[in-house]
Scaffold this active site. Sequence first.
Site, short mmCIF file in Angstrom:
data_model
loop_
_atom_site.label_atom_id
_atom_site.label_comp_id
_atom_site.label_asym_id
_atom_site.label_seq_id
_atom_site.Cartn_x
_atom_site.Cartn_y
_atom_site.Cartn_z
N GLU A 276 59.92 56.57 26.77
CA GLU A 276 58.73 55.83 26.35
C GLU A 276 57.84 55.49 27.55
OE1 GLU A 276 58.87 53.35 22.37
OE2 GLU A 276 59.07 51.97 24.07
N HIS A 297 82.64 70.29 24.81
CA HIS A 297 83.13 71.13 23.71
C HIS A 297 82.05 71.32 22.65
CE1 HIS A 297 87.38 71.03 25.13
NE2 HIS A 297 86.87 70.02 25.80
N LYS A 411 53.07 54.55 13.13
CA LYS A 411 52.97 53.27 12.41
C LYS A 411 51.74 53.25 11.52
CE LYS A 411 55.15 50.41 15.95
NZ LYS A 411 54.88 49.40 16.96
O1 PA5 Z 1 59.76 49.08 24.62
C1 PA5 Z 1 58.98 48.73 23.75
O2 PA5 Z 1 57.94 48.10 24.01
C2 PA5 Z 1 59.28 48.99 22.29
O3 PA5 Z 1 60.41 49.78 22.16
C3 PA5 Z 1 59.50 47.69 21.54
O4 PA5 Z 1 60.55 46.97 22.14
C4 PA5 Z 1 59.81 47.95 20.07
O5 PA5 Z 1 58.78 48.70 19.49
C5 PA5 Z 1 59.96 46.64 19.31
O6 PA5 Z 1 58.80 45.88 19.42
P1 PA5 Z 1 58.78 44.35 19.02
O7 PA5 Z 1 59.65 43.61 19.98
O8 PA5 Z 1 57.34 43.95 19.15
O9 PA5 Z 1 59.28 44.22 17.61
#
Ligand code: PA5
Length: 425
Positions: A276, A297, A411
Amino acid sequence: MIKVSDAHVLRDVSYASYAKEVATINEGIRSRSLEGSDYLGWADYPNTYDKEEFARIEKAAAYIRENFEVLVVCGIGGSYLGARAAIDGIQGLYRKDKLEILFMGQTFAPSYVSQVLDYLKDKKFAINVISKSGTTTETAVAFRLLSELLKSQIGAENMKKAIFATTDASKGALLELCKKYGYERFVLPSDIGGRYSVFTAVGLLPMAAAGIDIAAFMDGARNAMLSFDSDEINEAYKYGILRHELYKAGYPVEMFVTYEPRFVQLGEWWKQLFGESEGKDHTGLLPDSATFTTDLHSLGQFIQQGSPVLFETVLSVESPERDVIIPHDEDNLDGLNYLEGKGLDFVAKKAHDGTVEAHAGGNVPNVLLSIDKMDAFTMGELMMFFCRACALSCYLNKVNPFNQPGVEIYKKNMFRLLGKPGYEK
Ligand code: PA5
């Protein structure tokens, strides 16, 4: 301390040629002057964290351990992966602890959700709902279901003492909910994004509830912070440079390998952290993970002789907390007496060495990482090591490590398809 070896990366790497750039990036992290610096709060958090809140986390964890059988951690992505990785990594997969930790809010799958809800029906459970935005649909839906079940079990008043929320400091729907119903609240500071949040209440409350020494975890993170906040090419930066060099050399995939089933979730956390952070502007390494020798394996064949797309980053543990000795057998029909009296750790290390030799010998570069053990201190150190290395990698690739613009697209589509008001087209 974490050690990084380039002995099997199959090329000479000139660290000196990165010296100036690394020093500039490190200074930019320190002075918060780089792109995305609004989210660099994690870099010195082991020093700056709120000590009063830390004490409250320990108190809440003790209360949860005392009064409940199960803690359900309700969050997704950065709001649960770190805690899960640390709990498994430090405590192993078959914890004999009186408090069970379950995870929800990371999926819509009705089969999973209904099974967890069924399982909780005759259990005394508490909830730690974690969401910075407070609007993440997976988490919000799960929290609604969990709180409804809790209310039906213990009533609205008692429910307040069984819900612990971790929210953004000053905004978000979950924060408003806490204010309205009086749930105990912990903070994910505004300058720390989800995937860098394991050092905050997001990671610390579930870990402390699991019985982990979170002070030791933070000491480890602080140790790494002090070692890796340097303009020199330290171990974290060495790792960042190696992965950058291998990316430039034409390997688009990095496979994170461990020999520990208890590190499977660490692999999930690591994939999110690097994927990410780095995967944007059509650049970045694809992070993948595998557990050896299990995956030797399955994926072993591909790694050895398939498309030459990947390099491996292999994490090994020098001293596992326990060993298992292979016994003598009178008949020796399985032919294993040549190993009698040897520990499984000895065998695992030979498997590791033989595999590195085979894969590197087959032209698959191997970056080798090692840690001493799998305790709370080392886990804090290791997670901070990866965060630093990740920030450097992203800045070397000229991308902002702390945003995730691409995640929003699914989303928006999902909201439109669900008919969420405001997302009609
Ligand atoms: O690293 C990130 O920013 C994301 O993976 C968020 O942690 C994830 O989308 C969850 O978001 P939130 O804490 O707003 O529910």
